[in-house]
Design an enzyme around this catalytic site. Structure first.
Site, PDB file in Angstrom:
ATOM      1  N   ARG A   1     -10.274  -3.868  -8.499  1.00  0.00           N
ATOM      2  CA  ARG A   1     -11.446  -3.040  -8.774  1.00  0.00           C
ATOM      3  C   ARG A   1     -12.463  -3.691  -9.701  1.00  0.00           C
ATOM      4  O   ARG A   1     -13.670  -3.519  -9.528  1.00  0.00           O
ATOM      5  CB  ARG A   1     -10.989  -1.690  -9.334  1.00  0.00           C
ATOM      6  CG  ARG A   1     -10.416  -0.765  -8.270  1.00  0.00           C
ATOM      7  CD  ARG A   1      -9.632   0.375  -8.881  1.00  0.00           C
ATOM      8  NE  ARG A   1      -8.381  -0.085  -9.457  1.00  0.00           N
ATOM      9  CZ  ARG A   1      -7.645   0.605 -10.317  1.00  0.00           C
ATOM     10  NH1 ARG A   1      -8.053   1.786 -10.718  1.00  0.00           N
ATOM     11  NH2 ARG A   1      -6.506   0.116 -10.771  1.00  0.00           N
TER      12      ARG A   1
ATOM     13  N   CYS B   1       0.830  -1.206   0.000  1.00  0.00           N
ATOM     14  CA  CYS B   1       0.000   0.000   0.000  1.00  0.00           C
ATOM     15  C   CYS B   1       0.866   1.257   0.000  1.00  0.00           C
ATOM     16  O   CYS B   1       1.749   1.408   0.842  1.00  0.00           O
ATOM     17  CB  CYS B   1      -0.918   0.000   1.213  1.00  0.00           C
ATOM     18  SG  CYS B   1      -2.004   1.433   1.266  1.00  0.00           S
TER      19      CYS B   1
END
Length: 337
Positions: A237, A102
């Site tokens: 996504r 991240c």
């Protein structure tokens, strides 16, 4: 954890839905599980300090139906991560995953996430400490490198260190993370993908179960990557915005369950109704669940009306399961109960 269960988690990792902040919460995971019984699901990242120092046990709430299920932890202190891993294992998670990918500023300031790519020794200590504390599998999700690092050099070194510490599975986001100069959103798209490097890592470390992440938008793409020699594919996504397209055929096409029926999206929506009723009865609000269902009919006739009906109505006072049934009436061929 039994060997049988461990094998199941490794098998489930052939296809996984990525941990995504604000998206892959327990309501999202319950919904995704209705679409695929086999796919490995992940929590949003939970920081080790939140569990160990903050006592934020509500972050671990989940339904038993969500398994196989992995808890992703963020942190960089071996002892604290070991404690958090123990808490997660005791809460019933099948796998503990360490976030080394991240790129957000908040994550960097906490010295965890992608910045850990610069300190493979520390990551190895973290993995070893967690492995020594829990029976469930400890895995790592990483990038191919950060900033000016040379991935050809740093990624093999990084993987060798975590393997030596006892990590048997890794998910590699096939992009660099630029901690200086790109936003977290830009880091998901702008750094170029390098799938070839990930394939070379599989050749270099044949015993490491490697899943690839980044840029995968279809189930057919995932199949091609698996057929090319990788052990797993993690979809982000696309799995959230087109969940039926990715998950409804997964049990059959990815996991080889010939007898598995392709999940019908409308049936999955109806199967959510008892869950929604229970959530509302416990004081929850409809939109907390239905916001994850907006993309269910993406690409199909009626998708826009389905989405509009849910998004406009779910936040209204008193909104309940009947809104989902009303939204289904907007989708040709989807008959509400």
């Amino acid at each position: 954890m039994t060997d049988h269960k461990k094998v199941n988690v490794s098998k489930a990792a052939r296809l996984s839905v990525a941990p995504m902040m604000d998206w892959t919460d327990r309501h999202c995971r319950y919904f995704h599980r209705l679409l695929s019984s086999q796919t490995l699901l992940f929590t949003e990242m939970v920081t080790a300090p939140a569990l160990v120092r903050g006592g934020a046990m509500h972050l671990l709430d989940h339904d038993t139906a969500e398994h196989p299920l992995a808890l992703q932890l963020g942190g960089s202190d071996p002892e604290e991560l070991a404690q958090a891993a123990r808490i997660g294992a005791e809460a019933g998670y099948d796998e503990i995953n360490l976030n080394c990918g991240c790129p957000s500023d908040r994550v960097q300031s906490g010295t965890f996430g992608a910045v850990l790519m610069t300190d493979p020794g520390r990551v190895a200590e973290c993995v070893a400490a967690m492995r020594a504390t829990v029976d469930v599998e400890v895995t790592v999700k990483c990038r191919i490198g950060v900033d000016d690092q040379d991935p050809e050099y740093v990624l093999p070194e990084f993987l060798a260190r975590i393997i030596a510490a006892g990590c048997e599975r890794a998910t590699i986001h096939a992009r660099k993370a630029w901690l200086k100069g790109l936003s977290p959103k830009e880091n998901r798209d702008i750094p170029p993908l390098d799938y070839d490097l990930v394939f070379r890592m599989k050749q270099l470390f044949p015993n490491l179960h490697i899943s690839i992440n980044g840029g995968v938008t279809t189930l057919e793409q995932a199949q091609a990557l698996l057929e090319g020699g990788l052990d797993g594919v993690m979809i982000g996504r696309a799995g959230y915005h087109q969940p039926a397209e990715i998950l409804c055929k997964a049990d059959r096409d990815i996991f080889g369950q010939a007898e598995a029926a392709v999940t019908d999206p409308a049936e999955a929506a109806l199967a959510m109704l008892p869950y929604i009723e229970a959530h509302l009865a416990s004081g929850g609000r409809l939109h907390q669940v239905t916001r994850h269902m907006l993309g269910l009919f993406a690409g199909r006739p009626g998708a826009r009306q389905w989405r509009r009906t849910l998004s406009e109505g779910a936040t209204r006072p008193g909104a309940g399961p009947e809104l989902v049934q009303a939204a289904l009436l907007q989708v040709p061929g989807a008959v509400a109960a």
